[in-house]
Design a protein around this motif. Structure first.
Motif, PDB file in Angstrom:
ATOM      1  N   ARG A  32     -68.689 -16.873  18.765  1.00  0.00           N
ATOM      2  CA  ARG A  32     -68.875 -17.964  17.812  1.00  0.00           C
ATOM      3  C   ARG A  32     -68.650 -19.343  18.424  1.00  0.00           C
ATOM      4  NH1 ARG A  32     -69.720 -16.206  12.798  1.00  0.00           N
ATOM      5  NH2 ARG A  32     -69.170 -14.054  12.262  1.00  0.00           N
ATOM      6  N   HIS A  33     -68.232 -19.389  19.666  1.00  0.00           N
ATOM      7  CA  HIS A  33     -67.980 -20.687  20.297  1.00  0.00           C
ATOM      8  C   HIS A  33     -69.301 -21.312  20.748  1.00  0.00           C
ATOM      9  CE1 HIS A  33     -66.221 -23.764  22.887  1.00  0.00           C
ATOM     10  NE2 HIS A  33     -65.096 -23.548  22.234  1.00  0.00           N
ATOM     11  N   PRO A  34     -69.500 -22.625  20.502  1.00  0.00           N
ATOM     12  CA  PRO A  34     -70.753 -23.289  20.898  1.00  0.00           C
ATOM     13  C   PRO A  34     -71.085 -23.162  22.378  1.00  0.00           C
ATOM     14  CG  PRO A  34     -69.475 -24.705  19.429  1.00  0.00           C
ATOM     15  CD  PRO A  34     -68.592 -23.534  19.763  1.00  0.00           C
ATOM     16  N   SER A  35     -70.079 -22.970  23.224  1.00  0.00           N
ATOM     17  CA  SER A  35     -70.338 -22.893  24.662  1.00  0.00           C
ATOM     18  C   SER A  35     -71.156 -21.649  25.029  1.00  0.00           C
ATOM     19  CB  SER A  35     -69.023 -22.893  25.443  1.00  0.00           C
ATOM     20  OG  SER A  35     -68.263 -21.729  25.154  1.00  0.00           O
ATOM     21  N   THR A  36     -71.164 -20.649  24.157  1.00  0.00           N
ATOM     22  CA  THR A  36     -71.908 -19.425  24.439  1.00  0.00           C
ATOM     23  C   THR A  36     -73.295 -19.419  23.792  1.00  0.00           C
ATOM     24  OG1 THR A  36     -71.061 -18.223  22.515  1.00  0.00           O
ATOM     25  CG2 THR A  36     -69.744 -18.155  24.521  1.00  0.00           C
TER      26      THR A  36
END
Length: 223
Positions: A211-215
């Motif tokens: 759920r992290h934007p970096s992924t």
């Protein structure tokens, strides 16, 4: 009077012999089927035709609708649905630039270094995304010919040869972005994801979360 087909004959039987003879001898016209009988017969014939065209009923079950209904078998009278379309079918190849939610394009240089760049048309960011099985892809830089790979420790690097470390599970998230998790490696039972941090640097797979934007990456068509 026309005779009904065998499938519908029992729904609207012919008048009894004695009744027919008496009516004919009296000069009266033969009694016509009721509207309900006609509707039921037409509906029956329609179902028989549809069932014959689609072959939807299982073996051993006749095409008479009443027989099917009595058997309790749920036959489909519509055309068989086509296989659902997916973008990850085996053999599918796409040319894309993977644009992260952190506004970086994923790239692999000729030394095998994985990085992020803000340059939209940077040669090393053009990727060939090839589906190797349903939902699993291999990502290769078109300019360098190196495959994106992840080590057991979650480090991203460019591999000269395609191997199991180059397989990633591609998933479309609810926000429309894609995530890429290593198929081969996990950390403590958790998936490890391709990730670029806020500075465009690759993050270790075990530190990234779905759920992290970096992924999150948006596969963009090359311009």
């Amino acid at each position: 009077m026309c005779r009904w087909t065998p499938a519908a004959a029992h729904l609207c039987p012919e008048p009894a012999l004695g009744t027919t003879t008496a009516a004919a001898s009296a000069g009266r016209p033969l009694p016509l089927p009721s509207a309900a009988s006609l509707c039921l017969a037409c509906f029956t014939l329609l179902l028989v035709t549809a069932g014959t065209a689609t072959g939807a009923c299982p073996p051993g079950v006749g095409h008479e609708p009443l027989q099917v209904l009595a058997s309790g078998i749920n036959c489909s009278w519509t055309l068989e649905r086509h296989t659902r379309s997916y973008n990850h079918l085996e053999g599918d190849v796409r040319l894309r630039r993977l644009y992260s939610a952190n506004k970086f394009f994923l790239c692999i240089d000729k030394t095998g270094k994985v990085d992020g760049t803000r340059r939209k048309n940077y040669a090393d960011s053009l990727m060939e995304i090839r589906s190797v099985s349903v939902g699993v892809v291999a990502i290769k830089s078109v300019s360098t010919g190196l495959y994106l790979a992840m080590s057991k420790k979650g480090t991203l690097f460019g591999s000269v040869k395609y191997n199991p470390s180059c397989k990633f599970k591609e998933r479309i998230e609810e926000n429309g972005y894609n995530t890429y998790a290593s198929l081969r490696w996990k950390h403590g039972g958790r998936q490890m994801f391709v990730s670029l941090n806020g500075r465009g640097k690759p993050r270790r797979g075990h530190k990234a979360r779905r759920r992290h934007p970096s992924t999150h990456f948006l596969p963009m068509l090359p311009s």
